[in-house]
Design a protein around this motif. Sequence first.
Motif, short mmCIF file in Angstrom:
data_model
loop_
_atom_site.label_atom_id
_atom_site.label_comp_id
_atom_site.label_asym_id
_atom_site.label_seq_id
_atom_site.Cartn_x
_atom_site.Cartn_y
_atom_site.Cartn_z
N SER A 29 0.82 -1.22 0.00
CA SER A 29 0.00 0.00 0.00
C SER A 29 0.85 1.26 0.00
O SER A 29 0.53 2.25 -0.69
CB SER A 29 -0.96 0.01 1.19
OG SER A 29 -0.25 -0.05 2.41
N THR A 30 1.96 1.25 0.75
CA THR A 30 2.84 2.41 0.81
C THR A 30 3.45 2.70 -0.56
O THR A 30 3.46 3.85 -1.03
CB THR A 30 3.96 2.20 1.84
OG1 THR A 30 3.38 1.98 3.12
CG2 THR A 30 4.89 3.40 1.89
N VAL A 31 3.97 1.65 -1.20
CA VAL A 31 4.59 1.82 -2.52
C VAL A 31 3.57 2.25 -3.55
O VAL A 31 3.81 3.17 -4.35
CB VAL A 31 5.29 0.52 -2.97
CG1 VAL A 31 5.82 0.66 -4.39
CG2 VAL A 31 6.42 0.16 -2.03
N PHE A 32 2.40 1.60 -3.54
CA PHE A 32 1.40 1.93 -4.55
C PHE A 32 0.86 3.35 -4.36
O PHE A 32 0.67 4.07 -5.36
CB PHE A 32 0.23 0.94 -4.51
CG PHE A 32 -0.77 1.17 -5.61
CD1 PHE A 32 -0.49 0.76 -6.91
CD2 PHE A 32 -1.96 1.83 -5.36
CE1 PHE A 32 -1.39 0.99 -7.94
CE2 PHE A 32 -2.87 2.07 -6.39
CZ PHE A 32 -2.58 1.64 -7.68
N ASN A 33 0.62 3.77 -3.13
CA ASN A 33 0.15 5.14 -2.89
C ASN A 33 1.18 6.16 -3.35
O ASN A 33 0.82 7.20 -3.94
CB ASN A 33 -0.17 5.34 -1.40
CG ASN A 33 -1.41 4.59 -0.97
OD1 ASN A 33 -2.29 4.29 -1.78
ND2 ASN A 33 -1.51 4.29 0.32
N HIS A 34 2.45 5.88 -3.06
CA HIS A 34 3.53 6.76 -3.52
C HIS A 34 3.53 6.83 -5.05
O HIS A 34 3.63 7.92 -5.64
CB HIS A 34 4.87 6.23 -3.00
CG HIS A 34 6.04 7.07 -3.39
ND1 HIS A 34 7.34 6.61 -3.31
CD2 HIS A 34 6.14 8.33 -3.89
CE1 HIS A 34 8.17 7.54 -3.72
NE2 HIS A 34 7.46 8.60 -4.09
N ALA A 35 3.42 5.66 -5.69
CA ALA A 35 3.43 5.60 -7.16
C ALA A 35 2.24 6.36 -7.75
O ALA A 35 2.38 7.09 -8.74
CB ALA A 35 3.41 4.15 -7.62
N PHE A 36 1.08 6.18 -7.14
CA PHE A 36 -0.13 6.82 -7.70
C PHE A 36 -0.07 8.33 -7.56
O PHE A 36 -0.43 9.07 -8.49
CB PHE A 36 -1.38 6.28 -7.00
CG PHE A 36 -2.66 6.76 -7.63
CD1 PHE A 36 -3.03 6.32 -8.90
CD2 PHE A 36 -3.47 7.67 -6.96
CE1 PHE A 36 -4.20 6.78 -9.49
CE2 PHE A 36 -4.64 8.13 -7.55
CZ PHE A 36 -5.01 7.68 -8.81
N GLU A 37 0.40 8.82 -6.41
CA GLU A 37 0.52 10.27 -6.22
C GLU A 37 1.53 10.85 -7.21
O GLU A 37 1.34 11.94 -7.75
CB GLU A 37 0.96 10.57 -4.79
CG GLU A 37 -0.10 10.30 -3.74
CD GLU A 37 -1.38 11.09 -3.98
OE1 GLU A 37 -1.28 12.30 -4.28
OE2 GLU A 37 -2.48 10.51 -3.88
#
Length: 262
Positions: free
Chosen positions: A21-29
């Motif tokens: 979730s941390t990596v994906f949220n960073h990627a999406f932002e």
Amino acid sequence: MKSTLDQIEDIKNNGYFLDFSTVFNHAFENYKKIALYAGLILLVFSILAFFLGGGLLVSLYGVQHFNEEFLKNLQNEQTSTSVLAIYSVVIAFFAALFSPFTAGFLKMAYCADRDEEFKFSTVFTYYTSRHFGQLFISTLLISLVSGFISVLFNMVGIILVDTFIALAITIFTSLAIPLIIFGDLNAIDAIKSSIIIVSKQPFTIILLLFVAGIGSAIGLIGCCIGVAFTIPITYSVKYALYSAILNIEEENSIDSIGSDSE
């Protein structure tokens, strides 16, 4: 700060923690910051590639040959092993030639993450960078290995296994390019290090890349043009993965930024 190879050695011995979730949220932002700009660049180059490729085929075969019968014969034609090998070499060469272009999108993601200015020329940064040779060599080696494995399995008529092996090679070497441009590794070390990193957290990384692939495919819905604006999510995921696992050394960043102004 530890060198990239020292960090890789630590990962090899001790592994690392990776939160989906941390990596994906960073990627999406980060994706939201580059989506429009990167999408427009991809759209323009896709259109240019389509017309250049079409023009090349017409010049080779003649426009009168492009009819329904020609396409059926092309579809049913059995390609020889030698022709497949030649295709593999040609595709590998072109993939290697465009690898700095891919690296340029990762540089764009890096700039966006730090709220630094990026522009059209950013995607061409690594064509004039000292990293060009290593990017070319690493992509050429990966593509050649994948291509010749495909040829071998086609020779024995096992295509499904070939597809899975090619996919595995793509996944396990997915961090080779960022390791070159952000970690300052040579081609061989980047490929080996990418394999080590992915092998320590294969399920999380595969899931992240799979979700990124699904996100990219969403652009096909309704109008295929939209895929140009969804493909950049894959670059954002790879950048977010790298930054979550390894430190990006400032000296390498400054070096690559300096090549923009050259």
